[in-house]
Design a protein around this motif. Structure first.
Motif, PDB file in Angstrom:
ATOM      1  N   HIS A  20      54.562  63.987  45.401  1.00 31.42           N
ATOM      2  CA  HIS A  20      54.698  62.615  44.908  1.00 31.42           C
ATOM      3  C   HIS A  20      54.986  61.706  46.099  1.00 31.42           C
ATOM      4  N   LEU A  21      54.133  60.701  46.294  1.00 28.54           N
ATOM      5  CA  LEU A  21      54.266  59.845  47.471  1.00 28.54           C
ATOM      6  C   LEU A  21      54.412  58.388  47.037  1.00 28.54           C
ATOM      7  N   GLU A  22      55.294  57.669  47.697  1.00 28.83           N
ATOM      8  CA  GLU A  22      55.438  56.240  47.400  1.00 28.83           C
ATOM      9  C   GLU A  22      55.572  55.463  48.699  1.00 28.83           C
ATOM     10  N   ASP A  23      54.735  54.456  48.830  1.00 25.54           N
ATOM     11  CA  ASP A  23      54.732  53.607  50.024  1.00 25.54           C
ATOM     12  C   ASP A  23      55.636  52.408  49.763  1.00 25.54           C
ATOM     13  N   PHE A  24      56.761  52.298  50.486  1.00 29.27           N
ATOM     14  CA  PHE A  24      57.698  51.220  50.179  1.00 29.27           C
ATOM     15  C   PHE A  24      57.181  49.854  50.604  1.00 29.27           C
ATOM     16  N   THR A  25      56.100  49.829  51.342  1.00 25.36           N
ATOM     17  CA  THR A  25      55.579  48.524  51.748  1.00 25.36           C
ATOM     18  C   THR A  25      54.643  47.933  50.703  1.00 25.36           C
ATOM     19  N   GLY A  26      54.451  48.646  49.581  1.00 27.13           N
ATOM     20  CA  GLY A  26      53.532  48.118  48.578  1.00 27.13           C
ATOM     21  C   GLY A  26      52.105  48.529  48.906  1.00 27.13           C
ATOM     22  N   VAL A  27      51.178  47.918  48.230  1.00 28.38           N
ATOM     23  CA  VAL A  27      49.773  48.321  48.323  1.00 28.38           C
ATOM     24  C   VAL A  27      49.015  47.299  49.153  1.00 28.38           C
ATOM     25  N   ALA A  28      48.140  47.760  50.031  1.00 31.88           N
ATOM     26  CA  ALA A  28      47.297  46.831  50.787  1.00 31.88           C
ATOM     27  C   ALA A  28      46.357  46.134  49.802  1.00 31.88           C
ATOM     28  N   PRO A  29      46.174  44.811  49.929  1.00 30.69           N
ATOM     29  CA  PRO A  29      45.350  44.081  48.962  1.00 30.69           C
ATOM     30  C   PRO A  29      43.912  44.589  48.903  1.00 30.69           C
ATOM     31  N   LEU A  30      43.397  45.009  50.042  1.00 29.29           N
ATOM     32  CA  LEU A  30      42.008  45.490  50.091  1.00 29.29           C
ATOM     33  C   LEU A  30      41.988  46.835  50.778  1.00 29.29           C
ATOM     34  N   ARG A  31      41.024  47.656  50.405  1.00 28.03           N
ATOM     35  CA  ARG A  31      40.838  48.866  51.189  1.00 28.03           C
ATOM     36  C   ARG A  31      39.349  49.101  51.383  1.00 28.03           C
ATOM     37  N   PRO A  32      39.004  49.889  52.404  1.00 29.56           N
ATOM     38  CA  PRO A  32      37.575  50.063  52.702  1.00 29.56           C
ATOM     39  C   PRO A  32      36.823  50.605  51.486  1.00 29.56           C
ATOM     40  N   GLY A  33      35.590  50.209  51.364  1.00 37.67           N
ATOM     41  CA  GLY A  33      34.754  50.757  50.296  1.00 37.67           C
ATOM     42  C   GLY A  33      34.795  49.971  49.002  1.00 37.67           C
ATOM     43  N   GLY A  34      35.566  48.857  48.986  1.00 39.81           N
ATOM     44  CA  GLY A  34      35.610  48.046  47.770  1.00 39.81           C
ATOM     45  C   GLY A  34      34.239  47.440  47.470  1.00 39.81           C
ATOM     46  N   ARG A  35      33.910  47.332  46.167  1.00 35.19           N
ATOM     47  CA  ARG A  35      32.589  46.805  45.797  1.00 35.19           C
ATOM     48  C   ARG A  35      32.722  45.398  45.228  1.00 35.19           C
ATOM     49  N   PRO A  36      31.683  44.570  45.387  1.00 36.44           N
ATOM     50  CA  PRO A  36      31.704  43.260  44.737  1.00 36.44           C
ATOM     51  C   PRO A  36      31.566  43.409  43.223  1.00 36.44           C
ATOM     52  N   PHE A  37      32.061  42.438  42.500  1.00 40.50           N
ATOM     53  CA  PHE A  37      31.913  42.458  41.038  1.00 40.50           C
ATOM     54  C   PHE A  37      32.035  41.032  40.516  1.00 40.50           C
ATOM     55  N   THR A  38      31.817  40.879  39.231  1.00 42.90           N
ATOM     56  CA  THR A  38      31.925  39.565  38.601  1.00 42.90           C
ATOM     57  C   THR A  38      33.140  39.548  37.678  1.00 42.90           C
ATOM     58  N   ALA A  39      33.942  38.500  37.813  1.00 40.80           N
ATOM     59  CA  ALA A  39      35.065  38.315  36.890  1.00 40.80           C
ATOM     60  C   ALA A  39      34.728  37.168  35.945  1.00 40.80           C
ATOM     61  N   VAL A  40      34.906  37.408  34.661  1.00 37.42           N
ATOM     62  CA  VAL A  40      34.712  36.348  33.664  1.00 37.42           C
ATOM     63  C   VAL A  40      36.089  35.852  33.261  1.00 37.42           C
ATOM     64  N   TRP A  41      36.310  34.556  33.383  1.00 38.02           N
ATOM     65  CA  TRP A  41      37.601  33.945  33.036  1.00 38.02           C
ATOM     66  C   TRP A  41      37.580  33.611  31.548  1.00 38.02           C
ATOM     67  N   ALA A  42      38.357  34.342  30.766  1.00 38.99           N
ATOM     68  CA  ALA A  42      38.242  34.284  29.306  1.00 38.99           C
ATOM     69  C   ALA A  42      38.394  32.877  28.713  1.00 38.99           C
ATOM     70  N   PRO A  43      39.367  32.067  29.164  1.00 42.49           N
ATOM     71  CA  PRO A  43      39.565  30.784  28.480  1.00 42.49           C
ATOM     72  C   PRO A  43      38.341  29.868  28.550  1.00 42.49           C
ATOM     73  N   THR A  44      37.534  29.985  29.616  1.00 43.26           N
ATOM     74  CA  THR A  44      36.415  29.046  29.767  1.00 43.26           C
ATOM     75  C   THR A  44      35.055  29.745  29.801  1.00 43.26           C
ATOM     76  N   GLY A  45      35.079  31.052  30.027  1.00 40.97           N
ATOM     77  CA  GLY A  45      33.807  31.772  30.191  1.00 40.97           C
ATOM     78  C   GLY A  45      33.243  31.626  31.599  1.00 40.97           C
ATOM     79  N   ALA A  46      33.988  30.989  32.501  1.00 40.14           N
ATOM     80  CA  ALA A  46      33.498  30.816  33.880  1.00 40.14           C
ATOM     81  C   ALA A  46      33.289  32.176  34.532  1.00 40.14           C
ATOM     82  N   ARG A  47      32.222  32.273  35.312  1.00 46.75           N
ATOM     83  CA  ARG A  47      31.913  33.536  35.997  1.00 46.75           C
ATOM     84  C   ARG A  47      32.247  33.377  37.481  1.00 46.75           C
ATOM     85  N   VAL A  48      33.044  34.290  37.989  1.00 44.59           N
ATOM     86  CA  VAL A  48      33.511  34.204  39.376  1.00 44.59           C
ATOM     87  C   VAL A  48      33.047  35.460  40.111  1.00 44.59           C
ATOM     88  N   GLU A  49      32.321  35.249  41.194  1.00 47.21           N
ATOM     89  CA  GLU A  49      31.861  36.396  41.992  1.00 47.21           C
ATOM     90  C   GLU A  49      32.975  36.813  42.948  1.00 47.21           C
TER      91      GLU A  49
END
Ligand code: FES
Length: 329
Positions: free
Chosen positions: A222-251
């Protein structure tokens, strides 16, 4: 006191003391002296600093002490002000807004325990060590790696524990300033199915522990990093987020967090730690699959919530919105 989030407890600092030149311990209690919600060994709480940041810290006192949460805060000179605000500005008698503790590590029953702490990573492990001793376990080892004796929080207490009569547990202190880099291989070379290994340290030390335990059963490590999680890590993929209140699409580009992409589209989501530990940026997850990387959400919450500062879509598209929002028709 700066108000926290709805549902927070209002606690008072009943005591504060320096554990090392950079680490301050805060003893948080109910102002009326009441019993607090449980804090299982290895859990962490989130508090609002005098500077208005939300920060998470391990609860370091034993779970049996139901009238207090004790946290030890290391002042990070290069941080974003959260720890400095706590260490410099919070004193005995001050009030503070605290979200009830959440289980972090989870303590699995075992015949033997090995705890590996790097620096301030001792904080969850101290409570876990006390807990396993209270449960009657005696085959317990703590490897505690710090730079020097002066930078070793709880040093005297831990040495006194190790010197306790007829206890077979061991506390090994290693100070890199005088002894150089610690060699962990002798401790990790032989996998032990009767042992549970818990390590809390910087990302570098955890990587080393991970590499040295690849031949162990994953359920024993069991491992825990006390510095928290890095916001990004290698290999992340692009995706689309849909904002529910308005239906806006965010790349959301591979090089951007969901939180930043939403902000770039004018959708301001409150945030604080940026490392998946405070819970401030929580959004409702209404559709799509998510790779959850935060340290906040419980398993049962992960189907309906997401922390956009560190987590991203595992599907081509996700639909999110403020907590309480519903999917667009
Ligand atoms: S900002 Fe703290 S969990 Fe996202």
């Amino acid at each position: 006191m700066i108000d926290g989030l709805p549902g927070d407890l209002r606690l008072v600092v009943a005591g504060d003391r320096a554990l090392t030149p950079a680490v301050r311990e805060l003893d948080l209690r109910d102002p009326a002296g009441g019993v607090l919600p449980p804090h299982p060994a290895g859990s962490h709480l989130t508090l609002t600093t005098p500077g208005g940041h939300r920060r998470s810290y391990s609860v370091t006192n034993p779970p049996s002490q139901r009238d207090r949460y004790v946290v030890a805060v290391q002042r990070e000179a290069a941080g974003r002000g959260g720890s400095a605000s706590l260490v410099d500005d919070l004193r005995t008698g001050d009030e503070v807004s605290v979200a009830a503790p959440r289980d972090g590590f989870g303590l699995v029953d075992a015949e033997r325990y090995l705890f590996v702490a790097g620096g301030i990573g001792i904080t969850p492990l101290r409570g876990m060590l006390h807990e396993v001793l209270a449960r009657g376990h005696r085959d317990v080892t703590l490897l505690y790696l710090t730079r020097s004796p002066e930078e070793t929080a709880y040093r005297d207490e831990l040495l006194a524990l190790a010197a306790g009569e007829d206890l077979a547990h061991v506390v090994v202190l290693h100070h890199s300033a005088s002894a150089g880099r610690a060699d962990l291989w002798p401790w990790l070379e032989h996998p032990d199915d009767g042992l549970q290994l818990y390590a809390c340290a910087s990302a570098g030390l955890l990587e080393e522990v991970r590499a040295l335990t690849v031949h162990w059963r994953p359920s024993r490590v069991h491992l825990e990093d006390f510095t928290g999680v890095a916001p990004l890590r290698p290999g992340g993929r692009p995706f689309t987020a849909v904002w529910a209140p308005t239906g806006a699409r965010v790349e959301v580009a591979a090089t951007t967090t969901l939180l930043d992409a939403l902000a770039g589209a004018g959708l301001d989501v409150p945030s604080s730690c940026g490392s998946g530990t405070c819970g401030t940026c929580r959004l409702a997850l209404l559709d799509g699959d998510v790779e959850h990387r935060d340290l906040v959400l419980r398993p049962e919450e992960r189907a309906t919530a997401v922390m956009p500062c560190v987590s991203r879509a595992a599907s081509a598209e996700v639909t999110v919105g403020p907590v309480g929002s519903t999917a667009p028709a």
